[in-house]
Design a protein around this motif. Sequence first.
Motif, PDB file in Angstrom:
ATOM      1  N   MET A  65       0.847  -1.171   0.000  1.00 58.78           N
ATOM      2  CA  MET A  65       0.000   0.000   0.000  1.00 58.78           C
ATOM      3  C   MET A  65       0.900   1.244   0.000  1.00 58.78           C
ATOM      4  SD  MET A  65      -2.834   1.324   2.841  1.00 58.78           S
ATOM      5  CE  MET A  65      -2.528  -0.045   3.871  1.00 58.78           C
ATOM      6  N   SER A  66       0.567   2.210  -0.850  1.00 55.20           N
ATOM      7  CA  SER A  66       1.323   3.460  -0.868  1.00 55.20           C
ATOM      8  C   SER A  66       0.350   4.626  -0.966  1.00 55.20           C
ATOM      9  CB  SER A  66       2.331   3.484  -2.013  1.00 55.20           C
ATOM     10  OG  SER A  66       1.671   3.453  -3.251  1.00 55.20           O
ATOM     11  N   ASP A  67       0.844   5.786  -0.603  1.00 57.03           N
ATOM     12  CA  ASP A  67       0.015   6.989  -0.636  1.00 57.03           C
ATOM     13  C   ASP A  67       0.732   8.075  -1.432  1.00 57.03           C
ATOM     14  OD1 ASP A  67       2.006   7.937   1.063  1.00 57.03           O
ATOM     15  OD2 ASP A  67       0.709   8.197   2.786  1.00 57.03           O
ATOM     16  N   ALA A  68       0.125   9.255  -1.471  1.00 60.16           N
ATOM     17  CA  ALA A  68       0.684  10.368  -2.241  1.00 60.16           C
ATOM     18  C   ALA A  68       2.057  10.784  -1.722  1.00 60.16           C
ATOM     19  CB  ALA A  68      -0.275  11.559  -2.199  1.00 60.16           C
ATOM     20  N   VAL A  69       2.266  10.689  -0.429  1.00 61.05           N
ATOM     21  CA  VAL A  69       3.556  11.093   0.138  1.00 61.05           C
ATOM     22  C   VAL A  69       4.659  10.138  -0.290  1.00 61.05           C
ATOM     23  CG1 VAL A  69       4.824  11.536   2.280  1.00 61.05           C
ATOM     24  CG2 VAL A  69       2.458  12.313   2.049  1.00 61.05           C
ATOM     25  N   ASP A  70       4.356   8.856  -0.431  1.00 58.32           N
ATOM     26  CA  ASP A  70       5.357   7.913  -0.935  1.00 58.32           C
ATOM     27  C   ASP A  70       5.886   8.381  -2.287  1.00 58.32           C
ATOM     28  OD1 ASP A  70       5.391   6.018   1.173  1.00 58.32           O
ATOM     29  OD2 ASP A  70       3.562   5.090   0.384  1.00 58.32           O
ATOM     30  N   ALA A  71       4.998   8.855  -3.155  1.00 58.26           N
ATOM     31  CA  ALA A  71       5.419   9.331  -4.476  1.00 58.26           C
ATOM     32  C   ALA A  71       6.314  10.557  -4.354  1.00 58.26           C
ATOM     33  CB  ALA A  71       4.188   9.645  -5.336  1.00 58.26           C
TER      34      ALA A  71
END
Length: 166
Positions: free
Chosen positions: A1-7
């Motif tokens: 699972m990833s979110d916008a901050v990971d990007a």
Amino acid sequence: MSDAVDAIVAAWGRERPDLDARPMGVVGRISRLSRLLDKELKDFFAAYGLEFWEFDVLATLRRSGAPYELSAGALIKTAMVTSGAITNRVDRMEAKGLLERVRDPSDRRGVRIRLTETGLELVDQLVPAHLVNEERLLATLSQDDREALAALLRTLAVGLGDTTLG
């Protein structure tokens, strides 16, 4: 699972591999979550014809205990706003019949801000609904995760000096 901050962190890692962008992973998430939660709370309170700051004032007075009043100075400390902002807020809420100004019996020059019966009834109606809404907002976290997150956020808040309401 990833979110916008990971990007965002990954992009900095790609563009500036010489920098450790991991702090952005924490601060960025707190910042983004703050905006997301603010929007959710704004929408929730709008359904009751209130701004979030109005609920904050009502709740602050309610949890102060009977007779549900505080000095303007005490409200300023808990709300972390200027005296002008508190005056404006109290004026607006007084016009709605939620608050009233009363003389401070211990200081003839002083004024206290008190919940009206209407304000008390409204906040007592809203708090249970607000808690149900907050439960909805936290539904993706287990109780153990919530407690761990609360402990970590408390540690960060204390480290940044947020240890009292005033």
